[in-house]
Design a protein around this motif. Structure first.
Motif, mmCIF file in Angstrom:
data_model
loop_
_atom_site.group_PDB
_atom_site.id
_atom_site.type_symbol
_atom_site.label_atom_id
_atom_site.label_comp_id
_atom_site.label_asym_id
_atom_site.label_seq_id
_atom_site.Cartn_x
_atom_site.Cartn_y
_atom_site.Cartn_z
ATOM 1 N N SER A 47 0.877 -1.187 0.000
ATOM 2 C CA SER A 47 0.000 0.000 0.000
ATOM 3 C C SER A 47 0.907 1.227 0.000
ATOM 4 C CB SER A 47 -0.928 -0.045 1.219
ATOM 5 O OG SER A 47 -1.957 0.906 1.104
ATOM 6 N N HIS A 48 0.661 2.199 0.879
ATOM 7 C CA HIS A 48 1.456 3.454 0.778
ATOM 8 C C HIS A 48 1.824 4.004 2.150
ATOM 9 C CE1 HIS A 48 -2.098 6.021 1.805
ATOM 10 N NE2 HIS A 48 -2.757 4.999 1.256
ATOM 11 N N ILE A 49 2.976 4.659 2.208
ATOM 12 C CA ILE A 49 3.474 5.272 3.444
ATOM 13 C C ILE A 49 3.092 6.750 3.509
ATOM 14 C CG2 ILE A 49 5.655 6.078 4.480
ATOM 15 C CD1 ILE A 49 6.864 3.358 3.977
ATOM 16 N N ASP A 50 2.893 7.380 2.342
ATOM 17 C CA ASP A 50 2.553 8.801 2.352
ATOM 18 C C ASP A 50 1.160 9.022 2.930
ATOM 19 O OD1 ASP A 50 1.383 7.694 -0.075
ATOM 20 O OD2 ASP A 50 0.992 9.755 -0.721
ATOM 21 N N SER A 51 0.921 10.251 3.429
ATOM 22 C CA SER A 51 -0.381 10.531 4.064
ATOM 23 C C SER A 51 -0.961 11.834 3.529
ATOM 24 C CB SER A 51 -0.188 10.672 5.584
ATOM 25 O OG SER A 51 0.264 11.996 5.890
ATOM 26 N N GLN A 52 -2.157 12.086 3.927
ATOM 27 C CA GLN A 52 -2.824 13.365 3.674
ATOM 28 C C GLN A 52 -2.230 14.424 4.606
ATOM 29 O OE1 GLN A 52 -5.406 14.415 1.661
ATOM 30 N NE2 GLN A 52 -5.421 12.454 0.569
ATOM 31 N N PRO A 53 -2.421 15.709 4.334
ATOM 32 C CA PRO A 53 -2.069 16.718 5.333
ATOM 33 C C PRO A 53 -2.945 16.492 6.562
ATOM 34 C CG PRO A 53 -2.934 17.739 3.326
ATOM 35 C CD PRO A 53 -3.050 16.271 3.142
ATOM 36 N N LYS A 54 -2.343 16.441 7.753
ATOM 37 C CA LYS A 54 -3.105 16.099 8.971
ATOM 38 C C LYS A 54 -3.975 14.872 8.706
ATOM 39 C CE LYS A 54 -2.971 20.465 11.452
ATOM 40 N NZ LYS A 54 -1.643 20.667 10.872
ATOM 41 N N GLY A 55 -3.326 13.800 8.267
ATOM 42 C CA GLY A 55 -4.024 12.537 7.984
ATOM 43 C C GLY A 55 -4.035 11.628 9.192
ATOM 44 N N GLY A 56 -4.361 10.347 8.931
ATOM 45 C CA GLY A 56 -4.510 9.391 10.030
ATOM 46 C C GLY A 56 -3.325 8.455 10.166
ATOM 47 N N ARG A 57 -3.325 7.700 11.300
ATOM 48 C CA ARG A 57 -2.190 6.820 11.644
ATOM 49 C C ARG A 57 -2.333 5.435 11.013
ATOM 50 N NH1 ARG A 57 -2.826 5.650 16.997
ATOM 51 N NH2 ARG A 57 -4.961 6.433 16.889
ATOM 52 N N PHE A 58 -3.404 5.200 10.219
ATOM 53 C CA PHE A 58 -3.624 3.845 9.683
ATOM 54 C C PHE A 58 -3.715 3.798 8.155
ATOM 55 C CE2 PHE A 58 -4.234 1.665 13.683
ATOM 56 C CZ PHE A 58 -4.578 2.685 14.550
ATOM 57 N N ASP A 59 -4.224 4.876 7.540
ATOM 58 C CA ASP A 59 -4.421 4.919 6.087
ATOM 59 C C ASP A 59 -3.093 4.647 5.374
ATOM 60 O OD1 ASP A 59 -5.443 7.597 3.778
ATOM 61 O OD2 ASP A 59 -4.872 5.502 3.456
ATOM 62 N N GLY A 60 -3.065 3.587 4.603
ATOM 63 C CA GLY A 60 -1.870 3.252 3.814
ATOM 64 C C GLY A 60 -0.851 2.463 4.600
ATOM 65 N N ILE A 61 -0.409 3.025 5.693
ATOM 66 C CA ILE A 61 0.700 2.396 6.440
ATOM 67 C C ILE A 61 0.312 1.010 6.960
ATOM 68 C CG2 ILE A 61 0.127 3.466 8.666
ATOM 69 C CD1 ILE A 61 3.679 3.061 7.212
ATOM 70 N N LEU A 62 -0.987 0.824 7.284
ATOM 71 C CA LEU A 62 -1.428 -0.505 7.744
ATOM 72 C C LEU A 62 -1.192 -1.551 6.657
ATOM 73 C CD1 LEU A 62 -2.854 -2.257 9.902
ATOM 74 C CD2 LEU A 62 -5.035 -1.661 8.801
ATOM 75 N N GLY A 63 -1.335 -1.111 5.402
ATOM 76 C CA GLY A 63 -1.176 -2.034 4.278
ATOM 77 C C GLY A 63 0.262 -2.260 3.880
ATOM 78 N N VAL A 64 1.188 -1.532 4.536
ATOM 79 C CA VAL A 64 2.617 -1.798 4.332
ATOM 80 C C VAL A 64 3.170 -2.564 5.539
ATOM 81 C CG1 VAL A 64 4.875 -0.742 3.813
ATOM 82 C CG2 VAL A 64 2.796 0.334 2.961
ATOM 83 N N MET A 65 2.722 -2.171 6.728
ATOM 84 C CA MET A 65 3.181 -2.858 7.948
ATOM 85 C C MET A 65 2.499 -4.231 8.093
ATOM 86 S SD MET A 65 5.444 -0.832 9.128
ATOM 87 C CE MET A 65 5.833 -0.351 7.433
ATOM 88 N N GLY A 66 1.300 -4.364 7.550
ATOM 89 C CA GLY A 66 0.607 -5.665 7.623
ATOM 90 C C GLY A 66 1.393 -6.749 6.918
ATOM 91 N N PRO A 67 1.730 -6.577 5.632
ATOM 92 C CA PRO A 67 2.529 -7.604 4.953
ATOM 93 C C PRO A 67 3.922 -7.776 5.556
ATOM 94 C CG PRO A 67 1.947 -5.815 3.430
ATOM 95 C CD PRO A 67 1.249 -5.545 4.704
ATOM 96 N N LEU A 68 4.475 -6.686 6.118
ATOM 97 C CA LEU A 68 5.772 -6.825 6.806
ATOM 98 C C LEU A 68 5.621 -7.778 7.986
ATOM 99 C CD1 LEU A 68 8.742 -5.765 7.159
ATOM 100 C CD2 LEU A 68 7.792 -4.050 8.728
ATOM 101 N N GLU A 69 4.525 -7.627 8.718
ATOM 102 C CA GLU A 69 4.250 -8.521 9.855
ATOM 103 C C GLU A 69 4.033 -9.951 9.362
ATOM 104 O OE1 GLU A 69 4.578 -8.527 12.982
ATOM 105 O OE2 GLU A 69 3.626 -10.500 13.244
ATOM 106 N N VAL A 70 3.408 -10.095 8.205
ATOM 107 C CA VAL A 70 3.204 -11.440 7.631
ATOM 108 C C VAL A 70 4.565 -12.089 7.369
ATOM 109 C CG1 VAL A 70 2.450 -12.652 5.515
ATOM 110 C CG2 VAL A 70 0.912 -11.013 6.637
#
Ligand code: HGY
Ligand code: MN
Ligand code: MN
Length: 413
Positions: A84-107
């Motif tokens: 997924s993606h590491i970049d965020s919106q301005p004042k974005g959230g702590r899960f959008d995108g990053i969960l989809g990069v850290m999730g497979p890393l955890e896998v």
């Protein structure tokens, strides 16, 4: 068959996400990691460090996308990919995108510690600029990789300060040597928060979208006539901001006029000279139209575009329109979507078959290989805001489904 006893390490996933949330942390509890910013670089560096700790083969392509490859028993077979993606919106959230990069890393961490070797190689990826906020449009790196967008056109895109995409990529040291060109992929899974209210409202844990709406983006530029607000009579003004105001309401009314499942939004506007005692003479605003039906979205645009031209003529404010970006609606691979639902059931998680209103890199991956997504609930249905939140146990559940889905695909001959 699901190897049921295998589970991700929830604490490790949680602390990995918390570690990432420190990078670009905002006072309101969110993150700001705009594409190709220093914060994006910092998070990328940390991701690359973690990939190397797993002895993965790390590759960075010419769009800055970062790939971590885990060898399989047979590396001639097409890989399974997830990211997924590491970049965020301005004042974005702590899960959008990053969960989809850290999730497979955890896998991959889980497979390593259980000494599990899969038939096929597995590649996890961070796609550059999924958000399209600093540099429009969105999903440009997966779009170039999939062959849907032209690399040099993206390189020339500029942010609001006139900074070029390519120059910023070079500045943060992530213009990689690998051509951003697709290769055969056996299947792609993207793990992501839902970013809407459905799962929470239905009381479900796992969402399995059947696909993603089409996304159509436009940029509208209006010219007016600046003047002193005091002595200038109301009659005969060419007020670019009033013209824009009328147009923005037309966008807001569009879904109701068109009927069907559609959303239409003006999210960004610049007004010049933006001084309280000068009649505005330049306005730029954006239009975002989304629907499951691409033609429906195009018809909507033609309708509102005619409105714009009438308003511009009526107010003597010349208009220029850029049809910036369109990505078709993406119906995912039905077998892979069903696999997500089956695994959720076998792991004892409630699930919901749905549609994604949010765009994802999976839209472009779906043009290259069989693709599916795994959603987990967004508390209060909120996303792209600092209060974006998802329960840790739901993050764990989604990662467990991702683990099983990747295992199944990576062991297909
Ligand atoms: O626009 C979207 O839905 C995504 O956040 N890029
Ligand atoms: Mn996202
Ligand atoms: Mn987003």
């Amino acid at each position: 068959m699901v190897s049921k006893e295998l589970r991700v390490n929830r604490q490790r996933l949680q602390s990995t996400l918390q570690e990432m949330a420190k990078i670009g942390a905002t006072p309101g509890g969110g993150v700001q990691r705009l594409t190709l910013s220093d914060e994006d670089k910092q998070a990328r560096d940390l991701f690359v460090k973690w990939l190397k700790e797993l002895d993965l083969e790390v590759a960075i392509d010419e769009m800055g996308s970062i790939f971590g490859k885990r060898a399989g028993k047979n590396n001639d077979l097409a890989p399974v990919m997830s990211g997924s993606h590491i970049d965020s919106q301005p004042k974005g959230g702590r899960f959008d995108g990053i969960l989809g990069v850290m999730g497979p890393l955890e896998v991959l961490r889980t497979l390593d510690e259980n000494n599990i070797q899969t038939e096929r190689p597995i590649i996890i990826v961070d796609w550059t600029n999924e958000e399209g906020s600093r540099f429009a449009p969105a999903m440009v790196a997966s779009g170039v990789w999939a062959g849907a967008l032209d690399r040099d056109w993206v390189y020339g895109r500029t942010d609001i300060n006139g900074k070029r995409f390519e120059d910023e990529l070079i500045r943060i040291g992530y213009k990689g040597p690998v051509p951003a060109k697709k290769w055969p992929v056996h299947g792609y899974y993207e793990y992501h928060i839902e970013q809407g209210p459905l799962l929470e409202r239905e009381g479900k844990i796992i969402g399995a979208p059947r696909g993603i709406l089409c996304l159509h983006w436009y940029d509208v530029y209006l010219e007016g006539e600046a003047n002193q607000v005091g002595p200038t009579p109301m009659a005969g003004r060419h007020d670019a901001l009033c013209a824009a105001a009328e147009m923005i309401l037309k966008v807001n009314e569009l879904p109701e006029r068109m009927g069907g499942n559609m959303v239409a939004t003006v999210g960004e506007i610049q007004n010049y000279p933006n001084s309280r005692n000068i009649i505005p003479d330049k306005v730029h605003f954006t239009v975002d139209i989304r629907s499951w039906d691409d033609d429906h979205a195009l018809k909507a645009w033609e309708l509102v575009r005619r409105d714009f031209e009438n308003i511009a003529a009526g107010r003597g404010c010349p208009i220029k329109i850029e049809e910036t970006w369109r990505v078709e609606h993406s119906p995912f691979d039905e077998k892979m979507v069903q696999r997500i639902l089956d695994i959720a059931q076998e792991l004892g998680y409630s699930s919901l078959h749905m549609v994604s209103g949010a765009g994802h890199d999976a839209s472009y991956m779906n043009q290259v290989c069989p693709t599916a997504m795994i959603f987990v609930p967004s508390i209060g249905g909120r996303s792209h805001v600092e209060v974006e939140n998802t329960r840790w146990e739901d993050c764990e559940a989604g990662a467990n489904v991702l683990l099983q889905a990747i295992l199944q695909s990576a062991n297909e001959k």
